[in-house]
Scaffold this motif. Structure first.
Motif, short mmCIF file in Angstrom:
data_model
loop_
_atom_site.label_atom_id
_atom_site.label_comp_id
_atom_site.label_asym_id
_atom_site.label_seq_id
_atom_site.Cartn_x
_atom_site.Cartn_y
_atom_site.Cartn_z
N PHE A 93 0.74 -1.22 0.16
CA PHE A 93 -0.16 -0.03 0.07
C PHE A 93 0.75 1.24 0.17
CE2 PHE A 93 -2.05 3.40 1.94
CZ PHE A 93 -3.17 3.37 1.41
N HIS A 94 0.56 2.24 -0.82
CA HIS A 94 0.87 3.35 -0.75
C HIS A 94 0.27 4.51 -1.53
CE1 HIS A 94 2.30 1.51 -4.59
NE2 HIS A 94 2.42 2.55 -5.15
N LEU A 95 0.42 5.59 -0.80
CA LEU A 95 -0.53 7.14 -1.06
C LEU A 95 0.54 7.90 -1.87
CD1 LEU A 95 -3.22 8.32 -0.75
CD2 LEU A 95 -2.43 9.46 1.21
N HIS A 96 0.04 8.20 -3.02
CA HIS A 96 0.94 9.22 -3.94
C HIS A 96 0.50 10.40 -3.43
CE1 HIS A 96 2.53 6.50 -7.06
NE2 HIS A 96 1.25 5.63 -6.55
N ILE A 97 1.50 11.52 -3.24
CA ILE A 97 1.07 12.96 -3.04
C ILE A 97 1.78 13.35 -4.40
CG2 ILE A 97 1.40 14.80 -1.46
CD1 ILE A 97 -0.11 12.40 -0.39
#
Length: 150
Positions: free
Chosen positions: A107-111
């Protein structure tokens, strides 16, 4: 020649970074997440917020970790806006599953900082209005899957 399961298992790139066994340009870290520069950025300043504990997708995150990831993502977006990178906008982007274009299965959130004319585009090809009866049916299917908190 045989290999045991541990040595045959694929290595998670993000787990290696979290364990400081992989190279990364770390921006922020705490006991729950590590934030680092995306190696293949959409634009300069593109960040990834990654939980320390391996989780493939949203379904695998506990509620506290999920809330913390989004909170840190908000902080990182604010930092990008205030930084010398001078971005003009921010996209917060999540790919959950292969069909949603997830390529690293941690899981990873792109900013993603945005700049006028940066060339990156998020325009879906579909966009036809859906009939109200179908929307209502979809809403009921989703409501039925929401866990009861009572």
């Amino acid at each position: 020649m045989t290999q045991n399961a541990a040595s045959a298992a694929p290595v998670c790139t993000f787990c290696a970074i979290v364990a400081r066994q992989g190279e990364a340009s770390v921006v922020y870290e705490d006991e729950t997440v590590v934030v680092f520069m995306d190696r293949y950025p959409v634009t300069p300043g593109h960040l990834l917020v990654v939980p320390r504990r391996h989780a493939i997708g949203l379904e695998d995150l506990d509620e506290a970790t999920s809330a913390h990831v989004w909170s840190v993502g908000h902080d990182m977006a604010r930092a990008l806006r205030r930084s010398s990178l001078r971005c003009e906008g921010i996209n917060i982007f999540l790919c959950d599953g292969e069909a949603a274009f997830q390529t690293v299965f941690h899981f990873h959130l792109h900013i993603i900082p945005r700049y006028a004319g940066d060339g990156w585009n998020v325009n879906p090809e579909s966009g036809e209005e859906r009939e109200r009866s179908l929307l209502d049916s979809d809403a009921q299917a989703i409501k039925a899957a929401i866990p009861s908190t009572a």
